[in-house]
Write a protein that holds these residues in place. Structure first.
Motif, PDB file in Angstrom:
ATOM      1  N   THR A   7       1.219  -1.193  -0.246  1.00 10.23           N
ATOM      2  CA  THR A   7      -0.238  -0.376   0.411  1.00 10.23           C
ATOM      3  C   THR A   7       0.974   1.595   0.288  1.00 10.23           C
ATOM      4  O   THR A   7       0.966   2.406  -0.332  1.00 10.23           O
ATOM      5  CB  THR A   7      -1.014   0.422   1.540  1.00 10.23           C
ATOM      6  N   VAL A   8       1.918   0.798   1.112  1.00  8.97           N
ATOM      7  CA  VAL A   8       3.335   2.387   0.937  1.00  8.97           C
ATOM      8  C   VAL A   8       3.637   2.218  -0.357  1.00  8.97           C
ATOM      9  O   VAL A   8       3.671   3.343  -1.209  1.00  8.97           O
ATOM     10  CB  VAL A   8       3.780   2.108   2.100  1.00  8.97           C
ATOM     11  N   GLY A   9       4.008   0.967  -0.562  1.00  8.50           N
ATOM     12  CA  GLY A   9       4.832   1.921  -2.340  1.00  8.50           C
ATOM     13  C   GLY A   9       5.902   0.838  -2.294  1.00  8.50           C
ATOM     14  O   GLY A   9       6.883   0.498  -1.436  1.00  8.50           O
ATOM     15  N   ASP A  10       6.680   0.065  -3.730  1.00  7.87           N
ATOM     16  CA  ASP A  10       7.733  -0.193  -3.929  1.00  7.87           C
ATOM     17  C   ASP A  10       8.847   0.472  -3.312  1.00  7.87           C
ATOM     18  O   ASP A  10      10.050   0.066  -2.909  1.00  7.87           O
ATOM     19  CB  ASP A  10       7.316  -0.592  -5.396  1.00  7.87           C
ATOM     20  N   TRP A  11       8.585   2.065  -3.213  1.00  8.65           N
ATOM     21  CA  TRP A  11      10.290   2.764  -2.940  1.00  8.65           C
ATOM     22  C   TRP A  11      10.005   2.355  -1.581  1.00  8.65           C
ATOM     23  O   TRP A  11      11.501   2.559  -0.856  1.00  8.65           O
ATOM     24  CB  TRP A  11       9.721   4.438  -2.899  1.00  8.65           C
ATOM     25  N   ILE A 135      -4.129   9.286   5.629  1.00 12.97           N
ATOM     26  CA  ILE A 135      -3.375  10.008   5.900  1.00 12.97           C
ATOM     27  C   ILE A 135      -1.758   9.079   5.396  1.00 12.97           C
ATOM     28  O   ILE A 135      -0.638   9.505   5.674  1.00 12.97           O
ATOM     29  CB  ILE A 135      -3.738   9.350   7.953  1.00 12.97           C
ATOM     30  N   VAL A 136      -1.801   7.200   5.755  1.00 10.60           N
ATOM     31  CA  VAL A 136      -0.878   6.484   4.932  1.00 10.60           C
ATOM     32  C   VAL A 136      -0.284   7.696   3.668  1.00 10.60           C
ATOM     33  O   VAL A 136       0.628   7.379   3.768  1.00 10.60           O
ATOM     34  CB  VAL A 136      -1.606   5.820   4.946  1.00 10.60           C
ATOM     35  N   ASP A 137      -1.078   7.605   2.865  1.00  2.00           N
ATOM     36  CA  ASP A 137      -0.402   8.411   1.608  1.00  2.00           C
ATOM     37  C   ASP A 137       0.722   9.403   1.774  1.00  2.00           C
ATOM     38  O   ASP A 137       1.103   9.930   1.273  1.00  2.00           O
ATOM     39  CB  ASP A 137      -1.297   8.410   0.225  1.00  2.00           C
ATOM     40  N   GLN A 138       0.085  10.696   2.364  1.00  2.00           N
ATOM     41  CA  GLN A 138       0.423  11.393   3.669  1.00  2.00           C
ATOM     42  C   GLN A 138       1.969  11.392   4.356  1.00  2.00           C
ATOM     43  O   GLN A 138       2.941  11.739   3.739  1.00  2.00           O
ATOM     44  CB  GLN A 138      -0.775  12.597   4.167  1.00  2.00           C
ATOM     45  N   THR A 141       4.611   9.899   1.523  1.00  2.00           N
ATOM     46  CA  THR A 141       5.158  11.114   0.754  1.00  2.00           C
ATOM     47  C   THR A 141       6.183  11.438   1.427  1.00  2.00           C
ATOM     48  O   THR A 141       7.165  12.174   1.251  1.00  2.00           O
ATOM     49  CB  THR A 141       4.068  11.862  -0.184  1.00  2.00           C
ATOM     50  N   GLU A 142       5.913  12.369   2.739  1.00  2.00           N
ATOM     51  CA  GLU A 142       6.259  12.690   3.589  1.00  2.00           C
ATOM     52  C   GLU A 142       7.857  12.114   4.050  1.00  2.00           C
ATOM     53  O   GLU A 142       9.161  12.634   3.533  1.00  2.00           O
ATOM     54  CB  GLU A 142       6.101  13.382   4.732  1.00  2.00           C
ATOM     55  N   ILE A 143       7.640  10.729   4.459  1.00  2.00           N
ATOM     56  CA  ILE A 143       8.600  10.008   4.677  1.00  2.00           C
ATOM     57  C   ILE A 143       9.831   9.744   3.383  1.00  2.00           C
ATOM     58  O   ILE A 143      10.380  10.280   3.783  1.00  2.00           O
ATOM     59  CB  ILE A 143       8.205   8.872   5.525  1.00  2.00           C
ATOM     60  N   LYS A 144       8.663   9.259   1.868  1.00  2.00           N
ATOM     61  CA  LYS A 144       9.468   9.453   1.427  1.00  2.00           C
ATOM     62  C   LYS A 144      10.990  10.531   0.774  1.00  2.00           C
ATOM     63  O   LYS A 144      12.358  11.041   0.820  1.00  2.00           O
ATOM     64  CB  LYS A 144       9.338   8.762   0.119  1.00  2.00           C
TER      65      LYS A 144
END
Length: 149
Positions: A7-11, A135-138, A141-144
């Motif tokens: 869900t968070v993404g492969d990154w 919230i998870v998406d935000q 993005t912030e942590i990435k």
């Protein structure tokens, strides 16, 4: 159902701790929004006649990794200051893959949330839960950006 990591993404696979950071920071943000929505939807509204506001509902938020907190505590009738410290400690102590349970223990929390005896519902929990993916998406993005990925 996709894993939290998917869900968070492969990154996040590039930095193994990234998924855990997103999980914990998103959970902390959810708690913050639960608290703010409760303040806005309940505490900022006019009190019913004869009602003594103690802050107990707000202070009754609990977190657990083993079971959902139950609606089991009566209002003590005196002011209870809100303190989310124990909730944040549980979140920070959770392991990735744990189920995190957040719930209010004030016995009347459901009455406030769903309404009863002519009082209108104040669904702050449902409103916050609907924000989870955002919230998870935000946070992802912030942590990435913070990690330079």
């Amino acid at each position: 159902m996709a894993s939290f990591a998917a869900t968070v993404g492969d990154w996040c696979l590039k930095v193994p701790i990234a998924v855990e950071i997103v999980f914990k920071e998103a959970a902390q943000e959810l708690v913050s929004q639960l608290d703010q929505l409760l303040a806005d939807e309940v505490y900022a509204k006019p009190q019913p006649p004869g009602y003594k506001r103690t802050g107990f509902l707000r202070a009754s938020l609990m977190a657990s990794t083993s079971a959902m907190p139950t609606l089991s505590r009566d209002n003590p009738g005196v002011a209870v200051p809100p303190d989310l410290g124990d909730v944040i400690l549980v979140i920070n102590g959770a392991d990735l893959g744990d189920t995190l349970y957040l719930g209010y223990t004030a016995s009347y929390a459901a009455v406030v949330a769903y309404g009863a005896n002519g009082t209108r519902p104040r669904p702050w929990v449902a409103m916050a839960a609907q924000r989870w993916q955002m919230i998870v998406d935000q946070k992802a993005t912030e942590i990435k950006a913070r990690l330079g990925l």
